[in-house]
Design a protein around this motif. Structure first.
Motif, PDB file in Angstrom:
ATOM      1  N   TYR A   6      -0.872  -2.276  16.854  1.00  0.00           N
ATOM      2  CA  TYR A   6      -0.119  -3.313  16.153  1.00  0.00           C
ATOM      3  C   TYR A   6      -0.335  -4.699  16.753  1.00  0.00           C
ATOM      4  CZ  TYR A   6       2.165   0.434  13.624  1.00  0.00           C
ATOM      5  OH  TYR A   6       2.400   1.522  12.814  1.00  0.00           O
ATOM      6  N   LEU A   9      -3.290  -5.697  14.655  1.00  0.00           N
ATOM      7  CA  LEU A   9      -3.036  -5.694  13.212  1.00  0.00           C
ATOM      8  C   LEU A   9      -2.092  -6.824  12.804  1.00  0.00           C
ATOM      9  CD1 LEU A   9      -2.544  -1.880  12.414  1.00  0.00           C
ATOM     10  CD2 LEU A   9      -4.423  -3.339  11.653  1.00  0.00           C
ATOM     11  N   ASP A  11      -0.370 -10.516  13.358  1.00  0.00           N
ATOM     12  CA  ASP A  11      -0.753 -11.787  13.974  1.00  0.00           C
ATOM     13  C   ASP A  11       0.405 -12.409  14.757  1.00  0.00           C
ATOM     14  OD1 ASP A  11       0.908 -12.979  12.072  1.00  0.00           O
ATOM     15  OD2 ASP A  11      -0.732 -13.851  10.914  1.00  0.00           O
ATOM     16  N   SER A 191       0.718   6.739   5.073  1.00  0.00           N
ATOM     17  CA  SER A 191       1.393   5.782   5.949  1.00  0.00           C
ATOM     18  C   SER A 191       2.594   6.392   6.660  1.00  0.00           C
ATOM     19  CB  SER A 191       1.829   4.561   5.134  1.00  0.00           C
ATOM     20  OG  SER A 191       2.705   4.938   4.087  1.00  0.00           O
ATOM     21  N   HIS A 195       1.905   5.231  10.195  1.00  0.00           N
ATOM     22  CA  HIS A 195       2.828   4.169  10.626  1.00  0.00           C
ATOM     23  C   HIS A 195       4.241   4.698  10.842  1.00  0.00           C
ATOM     24  CE1 HIS A 195      -0.205   1.084  10.129  1.00  0.00           C
ATOM     25  NE2 HIS A 195      -0.485   1.567   8.923  1.00  0.00           N
ATOM     26  N   GLU A 246       1.360  -3.423   5.109  1.00  0.00           N
ATOM     27  CA  GLU A 246       0.412  -2.487   5.719  1.00  0.00           C
ATOM     28  C   GLU A 246       1.054  -1.673   6.841  1.00  0.00           C
ATOM     29  OE1 GLU A 246      -3.915  -2.587   8.081  1.00  0.00           O
ATOM     30  OE2 GLU A 246      -2.667  -4.388   7.971  1.00  0.00           O
ATOM     31  N   CYS A 247       1.838  -2.340   7.695  1.00  0.00           N
ATOM     32  CA  CYS A 247       2.405  -1.694   8.877  1.00  0.00           C
ATOM     33  C   CYS A 247       3.813  -1.203   8.570  1.00  0.00           C
ATOM     34  CB  CYS A 247       2.396  -2.669  10.049  1.00  0.00           C
ATOM     35  SG  CYS A 247       0.761  -3.355  10.412  1.00  0.00           S
ATOM     36  N   ASN A 272      -1.276  -4.129  -0.853  1.00  0.00           N
ATOM     37  CA  ASN A 272      -0.823  -3.691   0.465  1.00  0.00           C
ATOM     38  C   ASN A 272      -1.199  -4.786   1.453  1.00  0.00           C
ATOM     39  OD1 ASN A 272       0.373  -1.857   2.276  1.00  0.00           O
ATOM     40  ND2 ASN A 272      -1.617  -0.997   2.825  1.00  0.00           N
ATOM     41  N   GLU A 273      -0.249  -5.663   1.738  1.00  0.00           N
ATOM     42  CA  GLU A 273      -0.557  -6.902   2.441  1.00  0.00           C
ATOM     43  C   GLU A 273      -0.846  -6.660   3.925  1.00  0.00           C
ATOM     44  OE1 GLU A 273      -1.078  -9.849   1.092  1.00  0.00           O
ATOM     45  OE2 GLU A 273      -0.739  -8.962  -0.878  1.00  0.00           O
ATOM     46  N   PRO A 274      -2.007  -7.123   4.393  1.00  0.00           N
ATOM     47  CA  PRO A 274      -2.431  -6.829   5.767  1.00  0.00           C
ATOM     48  C   PRO A 274      -1.514  -7.449   6.814  1.00  0.00           C
ATOM     49  CG  PRO A 274      -3.891  -8.452   4.737  1.00  0.00           C
ATOM     50  CD  PRO A 274      -3.005  -7.933   3.657  1.00  0.00           C
ATOM     51  N   GLY A 275      -1.255  -6.655   7.850  1.00  0.00           N
ATOM     52  CA  GLY A 275      -0.490  -7.143   8.981  1.00  0.00           C
ATOM     53  C   GLY A 275       0.980  -7.361   8.740  1.00  0.00           C
ATOM     54  N   ARG A 289       1.121 -15.263   6.445  1.00  0.00           N
ATOM     55  CA  ARG A 289       0.875 -14.007   5.741  1.00  0.00           C
ATOM     56  C   ARG A 289       2.107 -13.587   4.935  1.00  0.00           C
ATOM     57  NH1 ARG A 289      -2.173  -9.850   9.953  1.00  0.00           N
ATOM     58  NH2 ARG A 289      -4.308 -10.659   9.685  1.00  0.00           N
TER      59      ARG A 289
END
Length: 316
Positions: A6, A9, A11, A191, A195, A246-247, A272-275, A289
């Motif tokens: 994480y 992944l 920011d 997930s 996750h 995403e996470c 599925n929005e990253p991070g 983000r």
């Protein structure tokens, strides 16, 4: 399966949000009494509240004997029915006030936030019955297009209402926007496994909320009012925009629901929005983000209210 990293992944901006949120609403909040959870959650929401844009008319009034809050900016035929998140245990009209106000301001649509009953005082199916009673009353009072939206537990309720209303009130719902919804996916794959211990929501947290929501009873396995993914018919549902993080253990529910709708001939898109992490609507002023995440939500609501489908057949 190796555990996600994480630190790479997610920011720095989003980590700053997570650290600030954890200081107000600790990761072990589910160990508190429900009364204390609500107190801490409400205090956290006040910290992150971004206020209402100027020029909105806001008032509280019941629909179907369910407390609601209505936001209006300009005359419009479109009504957004919003169901807040909080695991069916915490949250209310104030916790998502700034989110609903921002949606109203940016789309120009009327937004009605529904204050459905919370567990353990209101266990399943009571929360759904409140959500559906409010929807029916809103549909009677506001005859124009209806867009259903909700985050987390509220995403579950929005979808459950859509499934119920497609026969009872066919054609009234022109779209639904589901934000990191819990739709009843398989906890043994995707997930939910990858996750399971994500920041902001873990599978252990979900097990707690499930127990409270059902009053300790076994969850029903074939009731779409509880888990829309358990329905055996996905035809006739409105165009759907799914925006997940995403996470987040719940991310796979967006993919699974999209696939069910498409297989039944419906229109559905999944971002599925990253991070991103569960609950990231609150991070939109701290994380670029998260701001993009919220743009997905607002753009989806705006498009569906206009009767547009700008997504083609390919996910973003």
């Amino acid at each position: 399966m190796s555990k996600p990293d994480y630190r790479s992944l997610i920011d720095a901006e989003t980590w700053a949000y997570i650290e600030r949120l954890d200081a107000a609403y600790p990761p072990d909040a589910v160990d508190l009494s429900v009364e204390d959870q609500r107190r801490v959650y409400d205090a956290m929401c006040r910290i992150f509240d971004q206020g209402r844009p100027p020029g909105l008319m806001v008032r509280d009034l019941p629909y179907g004997a369910v407390p609601c809050r209505i936001y209006e900016k300009t005359p419009t035929d479109v009504t957004v029915v919003y169901y807040h998140g909080g695991g069916f245990v915490v949250g209310g009209l104030d916790s998502h006030d700034d989110v609903c106000a921002a949606i109203c301001d940016r789309t120009g649509y009327r937004v009605i936030s529904v204050d459905y009953g919370l567990a353990p005082e209101t266990v399943f199916p009571g929360c759904f019955e409140d959500a559906y009673a409010a929807f029916k009353a809103i549909a009677r009072v506001h005859p124009g297009p209806l867009v259903l939206a909700g985050d987390s537990a509220g995403g579950n309720l929005a979808a459950a209402v859509s499934h119920q209303a497609r026969r009872a009130a066919p054609g009234r719902i022109v779209g639904q926007v589901l934000i990191y919804p819990g739709l009843g996916g398989d906890w043994g794959q995707g997930s939910y496994v990858e996750h399971a211990e994500a920041p902001q929501l873990t599978v252990a947290d979900m097990a707690f909320y499930q127990k409270v929501r059902t009053g300790g009873a076994e969850p029903p396995v074939d009731d779409p009012r509880y888990a829309p993914l358990n329905d055996n018919d996905f035809s006739g549902l409105p165009p759907s925009v799914l925006v997940t993080a995403e996470c987040d253990p719940l991310a796979s529910d967006g993919e699974a629901y999209r696939d069910k709708l498409r297989a039944a001939g419906g229109q559905a898109v999944w971002f599925n929005e990253p991070g991103m992490v569960h609950g990231c609507l609150r991070a939109r002023s701290m994380s670029s983000r998260a701001a993009v995440f919220f743009d997905r939500v607002v753009d989806g609501i705006a498009a569906l209210g206009r009767g547009d489908w700008p997504y083609g057949d390919v996910d973003g």
